[in-house]
Motif scaffolding. Structure first.
Motif, PDB file in Angstrom:
ATOM      1  N   ILE A 190     -56.010 -77.699 -11.119  1.00  0.00           N
ATOM      2  CA  ILE A 190     -56.033 -76.692 -12.192  1.00  0.00           C
ATOM      3  C   ILE A 190     -56.079 -77.356 -13.556  1.00  0.00           C
ATOM      4  O   ILE A 190     -56.904 -77.007 -14.402  1.00  0.00           O
ATOM      5  N   ALA A 191     -55.200 -78.314 -13.794  1.00  0.00           N
ATOM      6  CA  ALA A 191     -55.202 -79.030 -15.070  1.00  0.00           C
ATOM      7  C   ALA A 191     -56.475 -79.853 -15.199  1.00  0.00           C
ATOM      8  O   ALA A 191     -56.907 -80.488 -14.226  1.00  0.00           O
ATOM      9  N   PRO A 192     -57.111 -79.860 -16.378  1.00  0.00           N
ATOM     10  CA  PRO A 192     -58.275 -80.730 -16.579  1.00  0.00           C
ATOM     11  C   PRO A 192     -57.908 -82.184 -16.279  1.00  0.00           C
ATOM     12  O   PRO A 192     -56.802 -82.630 -16.618  1.00  0.00           O
ATOM     13  N   GLN A 193     -58.808 -82.902 -15.648  1.00  0.00           N
ATOM     14  CA  GLN A 193     -58.497 -84.260 -15.211  1.00  0.00           C
ATOM     15  C   GLN A 193     -58.149 -85.184 -16.369  1.00  0.00           C
ATOM     16  O   GLN A 193     -57.252 -86.023 -16.239  1.00  0.00           O
ATOM     17  N   ASP A 194     -58.824 -85.040 -17.505  1.00  0.00           N
ATOM     18  CA  ASP A 194     -58.495 -85.920 -18.625  1.00  0.00           C
ATOM     19  C   ASP A 194     -57.106 -85.617 -19.174  1.00  0.00           C
ATOM     20  O   ASP A 194     -56.367 -86.521 -19.567  1.00  0.00           O
ATOM     21  N   GLN A 197     -54.489 -87.049 -16.542  1.00  0.00           N
ATOM     22  CA  GLN A 197     -54.363 -88.504 -16.573  1.00  0.00           C
ATOM     23  C   GLN A 197     -53.880 -89.021 -17.922  1.00  0.00           C
ATOM     24  O   GLN A 197     -53.174 -90.025 -17.988  1.00  0.00           O
ATOM     25  N   GLY A 198     -54.255 -88.309 -19.013  1.00  0.00           N
ATOM     26  CA  GLY A 198     -53.916 -88.812 -20.336  1.00  0.00           C
ATOM     27  C   GLY A 198     -52.593 -88.338 -20.882  1.00  0.00           C
ATOM     28  O   GLY A 198     -51.928 -89.068 -21.633  1.00  0.00           O
ATOM     29  N   LEU A 199     -52.164 -87.106 -20.497  1.00  0.00           N
ATOM     30  CA  LEU A 199     -50.959 -86.528 -21.080  1.00  0.00           C
ATOM     31  C   LEU A 199     -49.885 -86.139 -20.068  1.00  0.00           C
ATOM     32  O   LEU A 199     -48.693 -86.318 -20.334  1.00  0.00           O
ATOM     33  N   LEU A 200     -50.295 -85.597 -18.939  1.00  0.00           N
ATOM     34  CA  LEU A 200     -49.329 -84.979 -18.032  1.00  0.00           C
ATOM     35  C   LEU A 200     -48.679 -85.964 -17.061  1.00  0.00           C
ATOM     36  O   LEU A 200     -47.472 -85.867 -16.782  1.00  0.00           O
ATOM     37  N   ALA A 231     -56.257 -92.299 -26.172  1.00  0.00           N
ATOM     38  CA  ALA A 231     -57.595 -92.095 -25.609  1.00  0.00           C
ATOM     39  C   ALA A 231     -57.900 -90.602 -25.469  1.00  0.00           C
ATOM     40  O   ALA A 231     -59.020 -90.154 -25.753  1.00  0.00           O
ATOM     41  N   TYR A 232     -56.905 -89.823 -25.043  1.00  0.00           N
ATOM     42  CA  TYR A 232     -57.115 -88.380 -24.890  1.00  0.00           C
ATOM     43  C   TYR A 232     -57.412 -87.732 -26.240  1.00  0.00           C
ATOM     44  O   TYR A 232     -58.344 -86.922 -26.363  1.00  0.00           O
ATOM     45  N   GLY A 250     -43.689 -86.183 -24.332  1.00  0.00           N
ATOM     46  CA  GLY A 250     -43.089 -86.575 -23.056  1.00  0.00           C
ATOM     47  C   GLY A 250     -42.690 -88.036 -22.999  1.00  0.00           C
ATOM     48  O   GLY A 250     -41.546 -88.366 -22.665  1.00  0.00           O
ATOM     49  N   PRO A 251     -43.617 -88.965 -23.327  1.00  0.00           N
ATOM     50  CA  PRO A 251     -43.244 -90.378 -23.340  1.00  0.00           C
ATOM     51  C   PRO A 251     -42.091 -90.679 -24.299  1.00  0.00           C
ATOM     52  O   PRO A 251     -41.216 -91.496 -23.985  1.00  0.00           O
TER      53      PRO A 251
END
Length: 287
Positions: A190-194, A197-200, A231-232, A250-251
């Motif tokens: 459901i979540a966009p892949q970028d 991988q970049g935020l979630l 990058a995102y 989050g980080p």
């Protein structure tokens, strides 16, 4: 050796300082009005997040008290949002913008979901507000479920793992493994892949190193998380100008847990505001 991850330029002609000031003034009025009606509390919470991101554009180290106030206001509104949607009766006492307020209870709202919960929880972690962290972690997982198709299942495993960690419930390892497996790109659709991988996913990976007390692996994972964040938010011109990329929520929150746990943080970045990470403003005023 300290690694520095430089923040992207955030070009686009936005006057972030003026925006933060404008939002601060309108937000104070919106917060006062919550005592009459809490119907727009989710909107007020969202506005507070925008104001915080704007403050971090102009003050990336969070060296100004105004940035700390914006952080605390966002945290207080996030916690209040969930407090008033947890009950349908009476009023709920919440401290927001330096004042204890009685806000009418609303009962369940669709927007009080797992995604909003993560944001509220991260803000409570950054502000080191253990009472609010506990209150958020006592909310049942079922209350946070959005309509089918809104989120990948991993987000519920993730919330469950964080609640289990903070409340010291059994089964943390299994729940964290379930989170990692469910957030794998072939599984999460459901979540966009970028975005995945970049935020979630990076905060999940950071938390994995943190709970394993893997200080040696934590710092490289933190550096990677900030590089992925960059990058995102530089994928195209619209993202690059978006103030939502001003810091990595989050980080930063997981780094706060690690810092408070005695980890040496060898990563510096404008995405990781120094005085929020190192709790420099803690105790400045009641939260």
């Amino acid at each position: 050796m300290t690694v520095h991850i430089t923040r992207h330029s955030m070009s686009g002609g936005l006057d972030a300082e003026n925006l933060a000031d404008q939002l601060g003034r309108s937000q104070a009025k919106d917060i006062d009005e919550l005592e009459e009606s809490a119907d727009l509390i989710d909107f007020t919470f969202t506005t507070a997040l925008v104001a915080l991101h704007a403050r971090c554009v102009v003050d990336p180290r969070a060296a100004a008290v105004e940035t700390w106030e914006a952080t605390v206001n966002a945290m207080q509104l996030g916690s209040a949002f969930f407090a008033v949607t947890e009950t349908s009766d009476g009023t709920v006492e919440c401290r927001i913008n330096r004042k204890l307020r009685s806000i009418p209870a609303l009962g369940p709202m669709p927007s009080a979901d797992a995604g909003a919960w993560l944001t509220a929880f991260w803000l409570a972690v950054i502000c080191r507000d253990q009472q609010r962290m506990t209150q958020l972690c006592e909310i049942s997982l079922e209350r946070l479920r959005a309509p089918e198709g809104a989120y990948d299942e991993y987000i519920y495993h993730w919330v469950d793992a964080l609640q289990t960690y903070w409340l010291r419930r059994p089964g943390l390892v299994d729940k964290l493994i379930a989170t990692i497996e469910a957030s794998d790109p072939p599984v999460a659709r459901i979540a966009p892949q970028d975005m995945l991988q970049g935020l979630l996913y990076p905060p999940i990976n950071l938390f994995y190193h943190f709970v394993r007390k893997d200080e040696e692996g934590f710092n490289p994972a933190l550096a990677d998380a900030l590089k992925l964040h960059k990058a995102y938010w530089t994928m195209d011109e619209d993202r690059e100008a978006d103030i939502d990329g001003s810091f990595a929520l989050g980080p930063l929150a997981v780094a706060c847990l690690a810092y408070d746990g005695g980890f040496t943080i060898d990563v510096e970045s404008e995405y990781l505001p120094k005085h929020l990470l190192q709790r420099g403003w803690l105790g400045e005023f009641p939260t």
